[in-house]
Design a protein around this motif. Structure first.
Motif, PDB file in Angstrom:
ATOM      1  N   PRO A  66       0.845  -1.165  -0.167  1.00  0.00           N
ATOM      2  CA  PRO A  66      -0.071  -0.005   0.114  1.00  0.00           C
ATOM      3  C   PRO A  66       0.789   1.134  -0.019  1.00  0.00           C
ATOM      4  CG  PRO A  66      -0.937  -1.592   1.537  1.00  0.00           C
ATOM      5  CD  PRO A  66       0.325  -1.995   1.012  1.00  0.00           C
ATOM      6  N   ASP A  67       0.317   2.386  -0.429  1.00  0.00           N
ATOM      7  CA  ASP A  67       1.083   3.568  -0.730  1.00  0.00           C
ATOM      8  C   ASP A  67       1.478   4.050   0.826  1.00  0.00           C
ATOM      9  OD1 ASP A  67       0.877   3.555  -3.321  1.00  0.00           O
ATOM     10  OD2 ASP A  67      -1.088   4.805  -3.417  1.00  0.00           O
ATOM     11  N   SER A  68       0.683   3.865   1.873  1.00  0.00           N
ATOM     12  CA  SER A  68       1.151   4.166   3.123  1.00  0.00           C
ATOM     13  C   SER A  68       2.387   3.574   3.739  1.00  0.00           C
ATOM     14  CB  SER A  68      -0.306   3.953   3.914  1.00  0.00           C
ATOM     15  OG  SER A  68      -0.628   2.584   4.355  1.00  0.00           O
ATOM     16  N   TRP A  69       2.584   2.400   3.000  1.00  0.00           N
ATOM     17  CA  TRP A  69       3.900   1.637   3.434  1.00  0.00           C
ATOM     18  C   TRP A  69       5.274   2.408   3.118  1.00  0.00           C
ATOM     19  CZ3 TRP A  69       4.203  -4.052   4.770  1.00  0.00           C
ATOM     20  CH2 TRP A  69       2.964  -4.415   5.467  1.00  0.00           C
ATOM     21  N   LYS A  70       5.953   3.003   3.746  1.00  0.00           N
ATOM     22  CA  LYS A  70       7.020   3.560   3.341  1.00  0.00           C
ATOM     23  C   LYS A  70       8.418   2.732   3.865  1.00  0.00           C
ATOM     24  CE  LYS A  70       4.921   6.935   1.594  1.00  0.00           C
ATOM     25  NZ  LYS A  70       4.322   6.848   0.309  1.00  0.00           N
ATOM     26  N   GLY A  71       9.390   3.003   3.198  1.00  0.00           N
ATOM     27  CA  GLY A  71      10.760   2.386   3.842  1.00  0.00           C
ATOM     28  C   GLY A  71      10.929   0.709   3.318  1.00  0.00           C
ATOM     29  N   ASN A  72      11.108   0.252   4.574  1.00  0.00           N
ATOM     30  CA  ASN A  72      11.592  -1.356   4.415  1.00  0.00           C
ATOM     31  C   ASN A  72      10.359  -2.379   4.849  1.00  0.00           C
ATOM     32  OD1 ASN A  72      14.234  -0.705   3.800  1.00  0.00           O
ATOM     33  ND2 ASN A  72      14.897  -0.773   5.859  1.00  0.00           N
ATOM     34  N   VAL A  73      10.304  -3.438   4.341  1.00  0.00           N
ATOM     35  CA  VAL A  73       9.456  -4.550   4.298  1.00  0.00           C
ATOM     36  C   VAL A  73      10.185  -5.646   4.753  1.00  0.00           C
ATOM     37  CG1 VAL A  73       7.611  -6.091   3.893  1.00  0.00           C
ATOM     38  CG2 VAL A  73       7.386  -3.676   3.015  1.00  0.00           C
ATOM     39  N   TYR A  74      10.119  -6.284   5.872  1.00  0.00           N
ATOM     40  CA  TYR A  74      11.022  -7.328   6.349  1.00  0.00           C
ATOM     41  C   TYR A  74      10.369  -8.659   6.087  1.00  0.00           C
ATOM     42  CZ  TYR A  74      13.831  -3.966   8.861  1.00  0.00           C
ATOM     43  OH  TYR A  74      14.458  -2.763   9.119  1.00  0.00           O
ATOM     44  N   TYR A  75      11.321  -9.758   5.609  1.00  0.00           N
ATOM     45  CA  TYR A  75      11.010 -10.870   5.467  1.00  0.00           C
ATOM     46  C   TYR A  75      11.745 -11.953   6.288  1.00  0.00           C
ATOM     47  CZ  TYR A  75       8.934  -8.825   1.011  1.00  0.00           C
ATOM     48  OH  TYR A  75       8.151  -8.310   0.285  1.00  0.00           O
ATOM     49  N   ILE A  76      11.055 -13.181   6.366  1.00  0.00           N
ATOM     50  CA  ILE A  76      11.698 -14.257   7.154  1.00  0.00           C
ATOM     51  C   ILE A  76      11.605 -15.367   6.414  1.00  0.00           C
ATOM     52  CG2 ILE A  76       9.559 -14.605   8.455  1.00  0.00           C
ATOM     53  CD1 ILE A  76      11.268 -15.494  10.789  1.00  0.00           C
ATOM     54  N   LYS A  77      12.816 -16.160   6.336  1.00  0.00           N
ATOM     55  CA  LYS A  77      13.124 -17.354   5.556  1.00  0.00           C
ATOM     56  C   LYS A  77      13.366 -18.414   6.806  1.00  0.00           C
ATOM     57  CE  LYS A  77      15.122 -19.711   2.105  1.00  0.00           C
ATOM     58  NZ  LYS A  77      15.559 -20.938   2.796  1.00  0.00           N
ATOM     59  N   CYS A  78      12.697 -19.424   7.081  1.00  0.00           N
ATOM     60  CA  CYS A  78      13.118 -20.446   8.119  1.00  0.00           C
ATOM     61  C   CYS A  78      14.433 -21.288   7.501  1.00  0.00           C
ATOM     62  CB  CYS A  78      11.997 -21.225   8.367  1.00  0.00           C
ATOM     63  SG  CYS A  78      10.696 -20.482   9.157  1.00  0.00           S
ATOM     64  N   THR A  79      15.338 -21.410   8.457  1.00  0.00           N
ATOM     65  CA  THR A  79      16.619 -22.129   7.907  1.00  0.00           C
ATOM     66  C   THR A  79      16.414 -23.596   8.510  1.00  0.00           C
ATOM     67  OG1 THR A  79      17.439 -21.397   9.938  1.00  0.00           O
ATOM     68  CG2 THR A  79      18.058 -20.068   7.759  1.00  0.00           C
ATOM     69  N   ASN A  80      15.470 -23.929   9.483  1.00  0.00           N
ATOM     70  CA  ASN A  80      15.484 -25.340   9.880  1.00  0.00           C
ATOM     71  C   ASN A  80      14.007 -25.631   9.879  1.00  0.00           C
ATOM     72  OD1 ASN A  80      16.311 -27.747  10.874  1.00  0.00           O
ATOM     73  ND2 ASN A  80      16.606 -27.143  13.130  1.00  0.00           N
ATOM     74  N   PRO A  81      13.425 -25.571   8.811  1.00  0.00           N
ATOM     75  CA  PRO A  81      12.014 -26.075   8.966  1.00  0.00           C
ATOM     76  C   PRO A  81      11.762 -27.764   9.227  1.00  0.00           C
ATOM     77  CG  PRO A  81      12.535 -25.747   6.581  1.00  0.00           C
ATOM     78  CD  PRO A  81      13.659 -25.274   7.532  1.00  0.00           C
ATOM     79  N   PRO A  82      10.572 -28.111   9.740  1.00  0.00           N
ATOM     80  CA  PRO A  82       9.783 -27.240  10.498  1.00  0.00           C
ATOM     81  C   PRO A  82       9.941 -26.758  12.055  1.00  0.00           C
ATOM     82  CG  PRO A  82       8.871 -29.443  10.413  1.00  0.00           C
ATOM     83  CD  PRO A  82      10.449 -29.672   9.921  1.00  0.00           C
ATOM     84  N   HIS A  83      11.188 -26.868  12.318  1.00  0.00           N
ATOM     85  CA  HIS A  83      11.749 -26.495  13.761  1.00  0.00           C
ATOM     86  C   HIS A  83      11.821 -24.936  13.844  1.00  0.00           C
ATOM     87  CE1 HIS A  83      11.814 -30.926  14.012  1.00  0.00           C
ATOM     88  NE2 HIS A  83      12.621 -30.933  12.771  1.00  0.00           N
ATOM     89  N   CYS A  84      10.979 -24.586  14.740  1.00  0.00           N
ATOM     90  CA  CYS A  84      11.106 -23.061  15.037  1.00  0.00           C
ATOM     91  C   CYS A  84      10.985 -22.604  16.378  1.00  0.00           C
ATOM     92  CB  CYS A  84      10.493 -22.124  14.140  1.00  0.00           C
ATOM     93  SG  CYS A  84       8.580 -22.567  14.364  1.00  0.00           S
ATOM     94  N   ASN A  85      11.034 -21.434  16.749  1.00  0.00           N
ATOM     95  CA  ASN A  85      10.575 -21.097  18.230  1.00  0.00           C
ATOM     96  C   ASN A  85       9.080 -20.738  17.924  1.00  0.00           C
ATOM     97  OD1 ASN A  85       9.893 -19.968  20.599  1.00  0.00           O
ATOM     98  ND2 ASN A  85      11.659 -18.734  20.660  1.00  0.00           N
ATOM     99  N   ARG A  86       8.283 -22.008  18.069  1.00  0.00           N
ATOM    100  CA  ARG A  86       6.867 -21.472  18.057  1.00  0.00           C
ATOM    101  C   ARG A  86       6.213 -20.431  18.583  1.00  0.00           C
ATOM    102  NH1 ARG A  86       3.768 -24.429  15.130  1.00  0.00           N
ATOM    103  NH2 ARG A  86       1.851 -24.282  16.581  1.00  0.00           N
ATOM    104  N   ARG A  87       6.837 -20.235  19.939  1.00  0.00           N
ATOM    105  CA  ARG A  87       6.314 -18.790  20.547  1.00  0.00           C
ATOM    106  C   ARG A  87       6.610 -17.628  19.767  1.00  0.00           C
ATOM    107  NH1 ARG A  87       9.320 -16.555  23.834  1.00  0.00           N
ATOM    108  NH2 ARG A  87       8.532 -14.846  24.965  1.00  0.00           N
ATOM    109  N   LEU A  88       7.405 -17.616  18.825  1.00  0.00           N
ATOM    110  CA  LEU A  88       7.877 -16.312  17.956  1.00  0.00           C
ATOM    111  C   LEU A  88       7.395 -16.580  16.559  1.00  0.00           C
ATOM    112  CD1 LEU A  88      11.243 -15.302  19.644  1.00  0.00           C
ATOM    113  CD2 LEU A  88       8.780 -14.543  19.913  1.00  0.00           C
TER     114      LEU A  88
END
Length: 182
Positions: free
Chosen positions: A73-95
């Protein structure tokens, strides 16, 4: 953290681990192919969500693109962050990110800006058995996910994103099924 806490223990199929149905395909799709192209699963983070992951890094990579590089959207300025899991499906489920917490649902706003939860089928590179087999979703998961998105869409930036995505679905005449609304 309040938003994350809202859905901490919510799961689409209640106490059953839905990853057992599909071998956690939504986490591991980067190992698969579609139309002879390696599919890589990356998720965008909602504005401010990257701050939740500041001191974590043993299970994901984080990167960003500017809003000039991608359509937001036009209201979004600057950076958009992305995440790529490196050990799927193991993650910190709390986060785990908001998108993981709400899957297989997405927020959708109708023409009167009423919030609905729909199946997240747009541009999927894999088949989710919950969607394809039309499994009943856990009532607690539905209520918590709806409450989470209701609160999230009070933020103008997130509202603008959900509205943009909803309008795209309508414009492209994408058939969607409302799964939950109030």
């Amino acid at each position: 953290m309040k938003i994350y806490n809202m859905t901490e223990n919510a799961s689409p199929l209640g106490q059953f681990n839905c990853g057992e149905l599909c071998n956690s395909i939504c986490c591991t799709v980067e190992n698969g192919e579609k139309n002879n192209v390696i599919a890589e699963m990356v998720l965008y983070l909602l504005p401010g969500e990257e701050e939740m992951l500041d001191n974590e890094s043993d299970w994901f990579e984080i990167f960003y693109e500017t809003t000039d590089e991608i359509e937001y959207p036009d209201s979004w300025k600057g950076n958009v962050y992305y995440i790529k899991c490196t050990n799927p499906p193991h993650c910190n489920r709390r986060l785990r990110p908001i998108q993981c917490r709400s899957f297989p649902l997405s927020p959708h706003l109708d023409k009167d800006d009423n919030l609905h939860l729909i199946y997240d089928e747009d541009d999927m590179t894999y088949q989710c058995p919950i969607i394809s087999e039309k499994r009943d979703l856990d009532e607690d998961f539905l209520k918590k996910t709806y409450k989470m998105w209701k609160r999230l869409t009070e933020d103008k930036l997130i509202f603008d994103l959900v509205k943009m995505d909803s309008e795209k679905r309508e414009k492209r005449k994408i058939d969607y099924k409302i799964v939950f609304s109030q």
